[in-house]
Design a protein around this motif. Structure first.
Motif, PDB file in Angstrom:
ATOM      1  N   CYS A   1       0.842  -1.197   0.000  1.00  0.00           N
ATOM      2  CA  CYS A   1       0.000   0.000   0.000  1.00  0.00           C
ATOM      3  C   CYS A   1       0.877   1.246   0.000  1.00  0.00           C
ATOM      4  O   CYS A   1       1.996   1.225   0.509  1.00  0.00           O
ATOM      5  CB  CYS A   1      -0.927   0.011   1.210  1.00  0.00           C
ATOM      6  SG  CYS A   1      -0.058   0.104   2.777  1.00  0.00           S
ATOM      7  N   PRO A   2       0.402   2.336  -0.591  1.00  0.00           N
ATOM      8  CA  PRO A   2       1.224   3.554  -0.633  1.00  0.00           C
ATOM      9  C   PRO A   2       1.193   4.312   0.691  1.00  0.00           C
ATOM     10  O   PRO A   2       0.178   4.342   1.381  1.00  0.00           O
ATOM     11  CB  PRO A   2       0.582   4.371  -1.749  1.00  0.00           C
ATOM     12  CG  PRO A   2      -0.797   3.854  -1.885  1.00  0.00           C
ATOM     13  CD  PRO A   2      -0.836   2.465  -1.334  1.00  0.00           C
ATOM     14  N   GLU A   3       2.334   4.893   1.046  1.00  0.00           N
ATOM     15  CA  GLU A   3       2.447   5.808   2.185  1.00  0.00           C
ATOM     16  C   GLU A   3       3.103   7.089   1.667  1.00  0.00           C
ATOM     17  O   GLU A   3       3.981   7.031   0.805  1.00  0.00           O
ATOM     18  CB  GLU A   3       3.334   5.211   3.286  1.00  0.00           C
ATOM     19  CG  GLU A   3       2.727   4.036   4.015  1.00  0.00           C
ATOM     20  CD  GLU A   3       1.830   4.464   5.175  1.00  0.00           C
ATOM     21  OE1 GLU A   3       1.554   5.672   5.312  1.00  0.00           O
ATOM     22  OE2 GLU A   3       1.412   3.581   5.938  1.00  0.00           O
ATOM     23  N   THR A   4       2.700   8.225   2.211  1.00  0.00           N
ATOM     24  CA  THR A   4       3.293   9.483   1.761  1.00  0.00           C
ATOM     25  C   THR A   4       4.407   9.931   2.704  1.00  0.00           C
ATOM     26  O   THR A   4       4.307   9.781   3.923  1.00  0.00           O
ATOM     27  CB  THR A   4       2.245  10.600   1.664  1.00  0.00           C
ATOM     28  OG1 THR A   4       1.558  10.726   2.909  1.00  0.00           O
ATOM     29  CG2 THR A   4       1.269  10.324   0.551  1.00  0.00           C
ATOM     30  N   PHE A   5       5.446  10.485   2.090  1.00  0.00           N
ATOM     31  CA  PHE A   5       6.603  10.973   2.839  1.00  0.00           C
ATOM     32  C   PHE A   5       6.908  12.409   2.422  1.00  0.00           C
ATOM     33  O   PHE A   5       6.591  12.829   1.304  1.00  0.00           O
ATOM     34  CB  PHE A   5       7.816  10.066   2.592  1.00  0.00           C
ATOM     35  CG  PHE A   5       7.614   8.661   3.073  1.00  0.00           C
ATOM     36  CD1 PHE A   5       7.970   8.286   4.363  1.00  0.00           C
ATOM     37  CD2 PHE A   5       7.026   7.709   2.249  1.00  0.00           C
ATOM     38  CE1 PHE A   5       7.761   6.988   4.811  1.00  0.00           C
ATOM     39  CE2 PHE A   5       6.817   6.411   2.687  1.00  0.00           C
ATOM     40  CZ  PHE A   5       7.184   6.050   3.981  1.00  0.00           C
ATOM     41  N   THR A   6       7.532  13.155   3.332  1.00  0.00           N
ATOM     42  CA  THR A   6       7.845  14.560   3.086  1.00  0.00           C
ATOM     43  C   THR A   6       9.361  14.745   3.015  1.00  0.00           C
ATOM     44  O   THR A   6      10.118  13.859   3.431  1.00  0.00           O
ATOM     45  CB  THR A   6       7.277  15.448   4.214  1.00  0.00           C
ATOM     46  OG1 THR A   6       7.914  15.089   5.448  1.00  0.00           O
ATOM     47  CG2 THR A   6       5.770  15.271   4.338  1.00  0.00           C
ATOM     48  N   PRO A   7       9.830  15.895   2.524  1.00  0.00           N
ATOM     49  CA  PRO A   7      11.278  16.071   2.337  1.00  0.00           C
ATOM     50  C   PRO A   7      12.106  16.030   3.617  1.00  0.00           C
ATOM     51  O   PRO A   7      13.314  15.796   3.552  1.00  0.00           O
ATOM     52  CB  PRO A   7      11.376  17.453   1.677  1.00  0.00           C
ATOM     53  CG  PRO A   7      10.074  17.649   1.006  1.00  0.00           C
ATOM     54  CD  PRO A   7       9.071  16.977   1.887  1.00  0.00           C
ATOM     55  N   ASP A   8      11.492  16.270   4.777  1.00  0.00           N
ATOM     56  CA  ASP A   8      12.278  16.276   6.023  1.00  0.00           C
ATOM     57  C   ASP A   8      11.758  15.298   7.065  1.00  0.00           C
ATOM     58  O   ASP A   8      12.108  15.386   8.240  1.00  0.00           O
ATOM     59  CB  ASP A   8      12.360  17.687   6.610  1.00  0.00           C
ATOM     60  CG  ASP A   8      10.991  18.246   6.971  1.00  0.00           C
ATOM     61  OD1 ASP A   8       9.977  17.556   6.758  1.00  0.00           O
ATOM     62  OD2 ASP A   8      10.935  19.391   7.464  1.00  0.00           O
ATOM     63  N   MET A   9      10.898  14.357   6.638  1.00  0.00           N
ATOM     64  CA  MET A   9      10.374  13.295   7.521  1.00  0.00           C
ATOM     65  C   MET A   9       9.433  13.819   8.598  1.00  0.00           C
ATOM     66  O   MET A   9       9.176  13.137   9.579  1.00  0.00           O
ATOM     67  CB  MET A   9      11.508  12.504   8.197  1.00  0.00           C
ATOM     68  CG  MET A   9      12.341  11.714   7.235  1.00  0.00           C
ATOM     69  SD  MET A   9      13.420  10.554   8.077  1.00  0.00           S
ATOM     70  CE  MET A   9      14.493  11.659   8.954  1.00  0.00           C
ATOM     71  N   ARG A  10       8.951  15.044   8.455  1.00  0.00           N
ATOM     72  CA  ARG A  10       7.973  15.570   9.404  1.00  0.00           C
ATOM     73  C   ARG A  10       6.682  15.855   8.656  1.00  0.00           C
ATOM     74  O   ARG A  10       6.708  16.245   7.493  1.00  0.00           O
ATOM     75  CB  ARG A  10       8.478  16.851  10.070  1.00  0.00           C
ATOM     76  CG  ARG A  10       9.773  16.660  10.824  1.00  0.00           C
ATOM     77  CD  ARG A  10      10.111  17.937  11.580  1.00  0.00           C
ATOM     78  NE  ARG A  10      11.552  18.162  11.538  1.00  0.00           N
ATOM     79  CZ  ARG A  10      12.120  19.312  11.196  1.00  0.00           C
ATOM     80  NH1 ARG A  10      11.368  20.338  10.863  1.00  0.00           N
ATOM     81  NH2 ARG A  10      13.419  19.439  11.196  1.00  0.00           N
ATOM     82  N   CYS A  11       5.545  15.708   9.338  1.00  0.00           N
ATOM     83  CA  CYS A  11       4.269  15.907   8.666  1.00  0.00           C
ATOM     84  C   CYS A  11       4.071  17.389   8.329  1.00  0.00           C
ATOM     85  O   CYS A  11       4.829  18.264   8.763  1.00  0.00           O
ATOM     86  CB  CYS A  11       3.123  15.375   9.518  1.00  0.00           C
ATOM     87  SG  CYS A  11       2.727  16.358  10.975  1.00  0.00           S
ATOM     88  N   ILE A  12       3.073  17.665   7.527  1.00  0.00           N
ATOM     89  CA  ILE A  12       2.799  19.017   7.058  1.00  0.00           C
ATOM     90  C   ILE A  12       1.442  19.459   7.593  1.00  0.00           C
ATOM     91  O   ILE A  12       0.427  18.788   7.388  1.00  0.00           O
ATOM     92  CB  ILE A  12       2.790  19.063   5.522  1.00  0.00           C
ATOM     93  CG1 ILE A  12       4.183  18.713   4.972  1.00  0.00           C
ATOM     94  CG2 ILE A  12       2.345  20.422   5.012  1.00  0.00           C
ATOM     95  CD1 ILE A  12       4.221  18.559   3.459  1.00  0.00           C
ATOM     96  N   MET A  13       1.426  20.609   8.280  1.00  0.00           N
ATOM     97  CA  MET A  13       0.164  21.176   8.725  1.00  0.00           C
ATOM     98  C   MET A  13       0.245  22.695   8.655  1.00  0.00           C
ATOM     99  O   MET A  13       1.322  23.277   8.588  1.00  0.00           O
ATOM    100  CB  MET A  13      -0.193  20.728  10.147  1.00  0.00           C
ATOM    101  CG  MET A  13       0.729  21.260  11.236  1.00  0.00           C
ATOM    102  SD  MET A  13      -0.002  21.104  12.896  1.00  0.00           S
ATOM    103  CE  MET A  13      -0.141  19.349  13.068  1.00  0.00           C
TER     104      MET A  13
END
Length: 879
Positions: free
Chosen positions: A357-369
């Motif tokens: 299954c797909p998981e999303t990742f960000t450029p610095d391993m921290r979530c976006i809010m």
């Protein structure tokens, strides 16, 4: 064999009035029925995404009294990544804000079944984090110290204890572990459905099988959404679209950059063991083996983060619901081997399925809010880096607070969307970066590690010159910055591969750079600093800036003012220096990572006045910091102008010629407390000025230096940096900066009322310097940041930054001291006397070191060079 889906979906239709067309696997509504449901034409808030993020935001907004909310899901509720989530809730995180989010989620999910009547499968199993190496154990000890002080039970345990907690584990190669007994497993889909049910009961309208096509924007403000079933006018839009958040952001009339990318994520499911595992069997995280293991219906669920991940959907391929992707046993084989080494008895166990299954990742391993810097009212919550279940409750709460109150109850800068710029939204960059990020989820992260992908994106014109001279680079906001310069006789490869929690190999290099800053002259390329110019045709620039900034900017032309840009509660939105270039023109210098945040804040609060111009000139100027007592000689010789304090006083700015180049903005400040000058050089002159400075400086002992030397200098001088030490919940009164605030001048500015109230009531935390006493630099673990501070044996706060002071020959830590009541735990006023009368210890990975405390401002500790043994640290005098 009929494969029983990992996560059950509630199989009955909800009958609440607010519940529209919620269909689950057990009771599917026809497409015709779905089309017949009419959407409302207006709402206060539209949320896109019916996974755990969207439903959590809806739940928390409705709890806070906002009822006019519509949640839209393009497929079925909880049928995206949420459905396939492994269901592990873990509070053991490196960042305090992530620990707090996960802890809140744990408490929320624990009571959700009782609140909603929907079974969520919540089982408190605990987690055991294994360590195969001493460095991994040190990393766990650092996390353990931080968990304990925020009230999350955890302990470091022996391999023998690990075997007692999970009898199937092979523990022969372990050196220890961390046990977090209150971690849990839960059905994430059922949690999402329970949150949705509760939100619906509170009036939230929920529509599935409804796609958001784009968000409508007018004059930089959300006005509505266009769906495949019509338009909805709204004031707020929340993008919780998971892996499609990036696509959705770019589809707007005014694009919103949300940097994330999906990778395939694999885990296997087995049949029950001969003696089925108990439901309370703890979850195992074997990061050195790159795997996690949990009980699943008496058998095993095990996945991991492989070294060679498979990014997907780079071209933007869309699926309404995430169908199970292809099995890839060859790809999973290293993780399977690791699992069998850890649990040899599984060799004969029948595997039911390999889930992909797909998981999303960000450029610095921290979530976006947070809110988009480009579009007001456009909020984002996405990019969970495979921790969506753990963060879902807490992240939804903080985002709801942000929308309702204007700011969340905790400092979430590390997660704020505005930490990124458009430069991180390249598909190629994201694809390459997430291939590095996914393995890093379980890699050992020692202090000061750097990403290797997506580099050399933003560089100074001097990059090649500095690189050829041995510069080792770090990256901030995509900008390459020198850490230190390796002398020709050093082993470059050994230095690059040296990673440790102890004394680093660059210690001697940075020492020589610091010594040169104090005795001769050094050059540091600081071009990454954010630089804005604010000009007006009349007096508007001064009038607006006087309201937006806390210090008095009505100073003579050529003067520089250190000031804060405060919010309504008196906290620092930015900490910067502003030079008055002319009556109607100001030059503003801010931290590197303020480029997006500061621009958005100024744009939001400045009047829409055509006579007022805000320009980002970061790219126009190369900045060189000349630090040291001989800097004055170098500049005097290059400019044929007197540069002594009589002619060029402290905090002064003047346009000058340096060498052949005109229009160089020279400022008598260095951001370190050491003498010297900042040179802001139009980029076309950068190489010439640098070459001239280095040539003339030879006879004065000039050399290049990097940010590690700068860090040591500023910390030993007790200089706070925004984003590290101070943030939007820190006020000037809490860090000894009352002199930088125009409270007594009768002028209004944002945050003034809050500061006057705080001045009357007293502060509840104080920025304090700690000098470690009994710490052996060569043999003991080093402090870096986030270490718990103890006063008279009681926890009072954490360090925010630290460095070795080559002048004091000791470690210096900066941090905030609180005064928690021993009876109630509530915060009380912190006075200078409270600081002075305490005995302090800093906890480094479970070991406590004695420390002396100092308040800002401190008397000089550096009157002359003294040895450790006979150095008496001056008495503390603080405001």
């Amino acid at each position: 064999v009929m494969f029983c889906r990992l996560l059950s979906v509630v199989g009955r239709q909800r009958t609440s009035p607010g519940w529209q067309n919620w269909s689950s696997a057990g009771s599917s509504t026809s497409a015709a029925e779905a089309r017949s449901v009419a959407l409302p034409t207006e709402a206060q808030v539209v949320i896109c995404g019916g996974g755990i993020m969207g439903t959590s935001v809806a739940y928390h907004l409705s709890k806070m009294g906002w009822k006019d909310i519509v949640l839209l899901e393009q497929g079925r509720l909880a049928a995206g990544s949420t459905r396939f989530c492994a269901g592990i809730l873990s509070t053991a995180r490196h960042l305090t804000i992530e620990q707090k989010m996960a802890d809140y989620s744990n408490k929320l999910y624990h009571q959700l079944e009782q609140e909603t009547g929907i079974q969520t499968g919540y089982t408190r199993t605990g987690s055991v984090f294994l360590a195969q190496t001493q460095d991994r154990l040190i990393s766990l000890k650092r996390i353990n110290s931080r968990l304990n002080v925020i009230g999350i039970p955890s302990e470091i345990i022996s391999p023998k204890k690990v075997a007692e907690l999970h009898h199937l584990l092979n523990v022969h190669d372990l050196v220890g572990a961390m046990h977090v007994p209150e971690d849990a497993v839960v059905s994430s889909a059922d949690v999402a459905l329970a949150l949705a049910s509760a939100a619906s009961q509170n009036g939230v309208q929920i529509y599935d099988r409804t796609s958001v096509l784009h968000v409508m924007v007018k004059k930089g403000q959300v006005t509505g959404v266009e769906t495949d079933k019509g338009q909805i006018e709204c004031q707020y839009f929340v993008n919780c679209a998971g892996q499609w958040a990036y696509e959705l952001g770019l589809s707007n009339e005014e694009p919103v950059s949300i940097p994330l990318h999906a990778c395939e994520h694999f885990y296997l499911l087995t049949r029950p063991l001969e003696t089925p595992l108990q439901s309370s069997t703890p979850t195992i995280v074997d990061a050195d083996g790159r795997i996690y293991i949990r009980n699943w219906q008496g058998g095993i669920l095990s996945g991991g983060f492989e070294k060679n991940p498979k990014p997907i959907f780079t071209e933007g391929k869309n699926q309404l619901e995430i169908q199970n992707l292809q099995e890839d046993w060859d790809h999973f084989e290293p993780l399977l081997s690791s699992l069998l080494r850890r649990m040899p008895e599984l060799e004969s166990l029948e595997i039911m399925k390999l889930v992909n299954c797909p998981e999303t990742f960000t450029p610095d391993m921290r979530c976006i809010m947070g809110e988009s810097p480009a579009v007001q009212g456009y909020f984002v919550l996405a990019g969970m880096n495979s921790a969506g279940l753990s963060f879902g409750g807490g992240a939804g709460k903080y985002l709801a607070e942000w929308m309702v109150h204007g700011y969340p109850s905790e400092n979430v800068w590390e997660l704020d969307l505005k930490r990124f710029g458009a430069l991180q939204s390249s598909r190629t960059f994201l694809r390459h970066r997430v291939m590095e990020v996914m393995p890093l989820m379980y890699d050992l992260k020692v202090p000061r590690w750097d990403f290797q992908t997506g580099r050399q994106l933003r560089t100074s014109p001097l990059y090649d010159r500095l690189d050829a001279q041995g510069a080792r680079w770090m990256e901030k906001h995509g900008f390459e910055r020198p850490k230190y310069f390796v002398p020709p006789d050093k082993d470059l490869l050994a230095l690059e591969q040296s990673k440790t929690f102890y004394k680093p190999d660059w210690f001697d290099i940075v020492e020589s750079e610091v010594k040169c800053c104090k005795e001769a002259v050094c050059v540091i390329d600081m071009s990454s600093f954010t630089k804005f110019e604010i000009t007006s045709t009349g007096d508007q620039a001064l009038e607006v800036l006087q309201y937006l900034f806390s210090n008095d900017l009505d100073v003579p032309v050529g003067h520089i003012v250190h000031t804060g840009m405060l919010n309504e509660v008196g906290g620092y939105e930015n900490d910067c220096s502003i030079a008055r270039l002319s009556k109607r023109s100001f030059f503003m210098i801010s931290p590197t990572d303020q480029q997006v945040h500061c621009w958005a804040w100024l744009k939001k609060h400045m009047p829409k006045d055509s006579n007022l111009l805000l320009e980002d000139v970061t790219w126009k100027y190369t900045a060189l910091n000349l630090i040291g007592p001989r800097a004055v000689d170098v500049l005097s010789e290059l400019s044929y102008a007197p540069m002594t304090p009589d002619h060029f006083p402290s905090l002064f700015c003047k346009e000058m010629s340096v060498g052949y180049a005109n229009g160089i903005r020279v400022m008598s400040m260095t951001h370190t407390g050491e003498p010297g000058f900042m040179l802001y050089i139009p980029i076309e002159y950068a190489l010439h000025v640098y070459n001239e400075v280095m040539s003339v400086g030879q006879k004065y002992g000039i050399r290049n230096a990097g940010y590690y030397a700068l860090r040591s200098l500023r910390i030993e001088k007790f200089f706070a940096f925004w984003g590290q030490d101070i943030n939007n919940l820190t006020t000037p009164l809490e860090c000894g900066r009352e002199s930088r605030v125009k409270l007594e001048k009768g002028m209004d500015f944002i945050g003034r009322d809050a500061l006057l109230q705080q001045k009357q009531n007293g502060v509840y935390k104080r920025f304090t310097m700690f000098i470690l006493d009994d710490h052996d630099t060569d043999l003991d673990l080093w402090p870096w940041w986030g270490e718990p501070i103890y006063r008279n044996g009681q926890y009072v706060g954490k360090t925010t930054s630290s460095a070795y002071s080559y002048s004091l020959e000791r470690h210096v830590c900066l941090g905030f001291v609180h005064n928690f009541s021993e009876d109630t735990g509530e915060e009380q006023v912190v006075t200078a006397d409270f600081i002075n009368r305490g005995e302090y210890e800093i906890d480094i990975a479970g070991y406590r070191f004695q420390a002396k405390a100092k308040l800002y401002p401190v008397a000089s500790l550096f009157t002359h060079k003294r040895r450790k043994d006979d150095m008496e640290l001056s008495d503390l005098h603080g405001k």
